[in-house]
Design a protein around this motif. Structure first.
Motif, short mmCIF file in Angstrom:
data_model
loop_
_atom_site.label_atom_id
_atom_site.label_comp_id
_atom_site.label_asym_id
_atom_site.label_seq_id
_atom_site.Cartn_x
_atom_site.Cartn_y
_atom_site.Cartn_z
N LYS A 9 -8.87 -11.16 1.23
CA LYS A 9 -9.05 -11.62 -0.39
C LYS A 9 -10.95 -10.92 -0.66
CE LYS A 9 -5.60 -13.46 -3.17
NZ LYS A 9 -4.45 -14.27 -3.45
N SER A 13 -12.53 -8.36 -2.80
CA SER A 13 -12.91 -8.42 -4.04
C SER A 13 -14.76 -7.20 -4.19
CB SER A 13 -13.16 -10.03 -4.24
OG SER A 13 -14.25 -9.67 -3.32
N ASP A 19 -6.72 -1.94 -9.68
CA ASP A 19 -5.32 -1.47 -8.94
C ASP A 19 -4.95 -0.56 -10.25
OD1 ASP A 19 -1.97 -2.46 -9.34
OD2 ASP A 19 -3.01 -1.38 -8.24
N VAL A 324 -4.15 -3.03 -3.01
CA VAL A 324 -3.84 -3.90 -4.43
C VAL A 324 -3.03 -4.03 -4.92
CG1 VAL A 324 -5.56 -4.36 -6.46
CG2 VAL A 324 -6.27 -4.32 -3.89
N VAL A 329 -2.95 -8.43 -3.42
CA VAL A 329 -3.92 -7.60 -1.82
C VAL A 329 -2.22 -8.09 -0.72
CG1 VAL A 329 -4.21 -7.63 -0.04
CG2 VAL A 329 -5.48 -8.40 -2.11
#
Ligand SMILES: O=C(O)CCC(=O)C(=O)O
Ligand SMILES: [Fe+2]
Length: 733
Positions: A9, A13, A19, A324, A329
């Motif tokens: 993650k 990020s 998304d 995502v 995820v």
């Protein structure tokens, strides 16, 4: 597991992926010209120096053709989606921006060619008659894209993404080819492309080099107007393995190398791209993120739009996408049609390192420097790029280059070659004499008899048929220095053939090459005089009455040689008690009514062939002038003579190898000799001529063709004064 999740993650990020709108994080485009980065202009390395310095450099073509060199064996797959279906990145609004549409020719191509052989003859970065990846010393110089490779191929005015190719094997009896095994770092096309990138060579200090990309008409993405067009100078920016479970190319997932190439001058619009905005993108504007895999620890770029995946095929997580969805995820295997390249990947721009080796797209016109070159060196047989219309054109004429775009251009580049002197011929001769033993036998089939014929030391080689009796002879008359220096002897003839006022009409003709897909030119130059005849290749014919004097002197000398050698063969057969085939060896002199002149530059050859075409008499005589050469005979693979071949692909070895020197005459006699054996001649110097005479029988031809033949083989009225050894020829029979 939890740790893995959180670490994944964290890395995702970094991408700031959202998304619902994966592209909101992209910086706005900055099309203002002033911001374009300066493209470094480096010293241009010409490939001529690469090639000439490459004594033992490996200069090769790789089978990039699996995907790119269009061939009859290309697998056709009707289920292959059209490129647009497979490939319309959702992240870009392409209603105005045509960066994703296939380019259409905008302007005149930088360089173009009508034939593959012209392309390869004229362009130093693609001397590759078969295959699509041309490399020297395992570094790619040029790529040809001449078919639709992978359905995932992509091309706009700046970026090309395509399958690297290679590694395919025939998967059924129809010759259909497909990849059946994962490619890895041992794939040669991959290695040669990788070697163009900086710091990839053994020394790890190579500055990198550019690759010239050429598109053929069979490639739908480039949509070029001519058979072959140079798209431009590119750099390899990425190489990665692609592997999808439902690849349309094969039913099983096979990892295949893909390459991304970026136009070096990415801030200039391409000649082949209509309204491209892709050249408005500047370096640094888009950056494709690269992430480290938590399993294998290796980095992969996020090149697809749906998410990041490790692209290292040996990793347990390879091609498992981190997608995502609803802020979470997920790991997913995605199908071939589910993903596209990300905008960051397509729009990333890469500055070429200042020290990288550049390539000249248009090579300079060949120039002969008379203080150091003669104009017959191998490099002058190469083609040129017409400076007017940019058509890559082959060296077809002995006297120079003519643009092959004959419909709309008449550019010619004629050159005056410096006569190649007899002293140079003597030097080349000494070198060959010290290396090659006369008639060095490689097989005991052929016997040799020494004779003396009117001042010529002569060797007679006898060739057996399958029953062991002699079916033919090759009689080699060796000219002494004294003979060569005679007023009408070989020295005078050789110099006369180089006279600027003598036009021997020598040209290279299209050759038949079994197993080759593309038309090629013969390596040597030819012209035909007297009776018209098609010797496998079409050669223009000039009537004897219009022939220049050296040609007529050649006919005369060869007619003389035929007469004396056949007479002597009769005596030799009796003296030596040789059994021979009287149907093959008539032991009769026929009046030669044709002469084929051949001109050889350095490295020109005449490959294995026979002189047993239909309607030819049993005797073929050749006079050698200039540089020495090696003539070899071998039994044909279909002949019962010599060792049996395992399959029709393997050839029989040469049974005799005969060095030929300036002034020597070879007379082959016997129709069966041509049926059972074939011969080749490889000159060992910078300038050689050969004159070959035959008797062409026209009895069975149409009256019209016969009349034409008779007319063209009539000798000029003053021919008698050229008669060598007092031999006159009766052509009227
Ligand atoms: O160049 C030579 O000596 C041989 C030529 C030849 O084989 C031919 O004209 O058929
Ligand atoms: Fe021949």
């Amino acid at each position: 597991m939890d740790i893995e999740q959180s670490s994944r993650k964290r890395k995702l990020s970094d991408l700031e992926l959202s998304d619902d709108d994966p592209d909101t994080s992209l910086p706005a485009k900055r099309p203002d010209q002033e911001l374009f980065p300066e493209i470094p202009v480096n010293t241009v390395d010409t490939f001529r120096s690469d090639l000439s310095g490459a004594g033992d450099a490996t200069d090769f073509c790789e089978l990039f053709e699996d995907n790119h060199d269009n061939g009859s064996d290309q697998p056709t797959n009707n289920t292959t989606p059209a490129i647009d279906d497979a490939f319309t990145p959702a992240s870009i609004d392409d209603s105005e921006d045509t960066a994703y549409s296939s380019p259409v020719a905008l302007q005149h191509p930088t360089v173009w060619a009508k034939t593959r052989s012209a392309l390869c003859d004229a362009l130093p970065y693609f001397r590759c008659h078969e295959g699509g990846n041309y490399h020297i010393d395992r570094v790619t110089l040029g790529l040809l894209l001449d078919s639709n490779g992978s359905p995932r191929d992509y091309m706009d005015g700046t970026v090309i993404i395509t399958a690297v190719g290679g590694g395919r094997v025939a998967i059924d009896k129809t010759g259909k080819r497909a990849s059946v095994e994962d490619q890895d770092e041992s794939a040669r096309n991959y290695q040669y492309l990788k070697a163009t990138m900086p710091n990839q060579n053994a020394s790890d200090e190579s500055p990198g080099r550019t690759v010239v990309v050429i598109a053929g008409k069979n490639n739908d993405h480039a949509n070029v107007s001519e058979e072959y067009c140079v798209l431009g100078e590119y750099q390899v920016t990425d190489l990665w393995l692609e592997k999808f479970p439902d690849s349309v190319q094969t039913s099983v997932a096979v990892a295949s190398w893909m390459v991304r190439l970026e136009k070096v001058e990415f801030n200039k619009s391409s000649w082949f791209k209509p309204k491209s905005t892709s050249h408005d993108v500047v370096a640094g504007q888009y950056k494709c993120p690269s992430l480290e895999c938590i399993s294998c620890g290796k980095e992969s770029k996020q090149i697809y739009d749906k998410g990041w995946a490790c692209l290292h095929n040996t990793c347990a997580r390879a091609f498992i996408f981190q997608v995502v969805s609803n802020g979470q995820v997920e790991e997913r295997r995605l199908g071939f049609n589910e993903i596209q390249y990300s905008a960051e990947f397509l729009y990333e721009r890469t500055l070429l390192p200042a020290e990288a080796t550049r390539q000249d797209l248009i090579p300079p016109l060949p120039t002969i420097d008379n203080s150091i070159s003669f104009g017959t060196e191998a490099e002058f047989k190469r083609g040129m790029v017409c400076p007017l219309c940019k058509c890559a054109s082959r060296r077809i004429s002995w006297h120079g280059w003519k643009c092959e775009n004959t419909e709309s251009c008449n550019f010619t580049h004629m050159v005056q070659t410096r006569p190649y002197p007899l002293q140079e011929i003597a030097r080349e001769t000494r070198k060959v004499k010290s290396r090659y033993k006369q008639g060095s036998f490689t097989d005991s089939l052929v016997k040799c008899y020494d004779r003396l014929l009117e001042g010529y030391a002569t060797q007679v080689y006898t060739f057996p048929d399958e029953a062991g009796q002699t079916c033919g002879t090759a009689i080699v008359l060796r000219a002494t220095e004294e003979i060569c220096a005679k007023e009408d002897g070989p020295d005078a003839l050789y110099m006369a053939m180089q006279d600027r006022n003598v036009d021997l009409k020598l040209e290279r003709s299209a050759a038949r090459h079994t197993g080759k897909r593309h038309e090629e030119l013969c390596s040597h130059f030819t012209s035909n005089f007297g009776a018209p005849y098609k010797f496998g290749v079409a050669v223009k014919t000039v009537a004897f009455r219009d022939a220049p004097e050296p040609i007529l002197r050649g006919v005369s000398q060869l007619s003389w040689a035929q007469r004396v050698s056949i007479e002597d063969t009769k005596s030799m057969i009796e003296e030596e008690g040789i059994t021979y085939s009287s149907t093959s060896m008539t032991l009769k002199s026929e009046p030669f009514n044709e002469l084929l002149a051949l001109g050889y530059f350095e490295s020109s050859v005449i490959n294995y062939h026979d002189d047993g075409e239909k309607d030819l008499g049993p005797t073929v005589a050749t006079l050698s002038l200039g540089s020495p050469s090696i003539m070899r005979f071998r039994p044909k693979k279909k002949s019962k003579v010599g060792p049996e071949v395992k399959n029709l692909r393997s050839l029989k070895p040469a049974v005799v190898s005969i060095p030929l020197y300036h002034g020597d005459i070879v007379i082959m006699h016997g129709t069966e000799l041509q049926k059972n054996y074939e011969h080749e001649v490889k000159p060992k110097g910078k300038l050689r001529f050969a004159m070959t005479s035959r008797y062409i029988m026209s009895n069975s031809w149409s009256e019209e063709r016969r009349q034409d033949t008779m007319e063209k083989s009539k000798l000029p009225l003053d021919f008698e004064k050229l008669a060598y050894g007092g031999v006159t020829i009766d052509i009227q029979s």
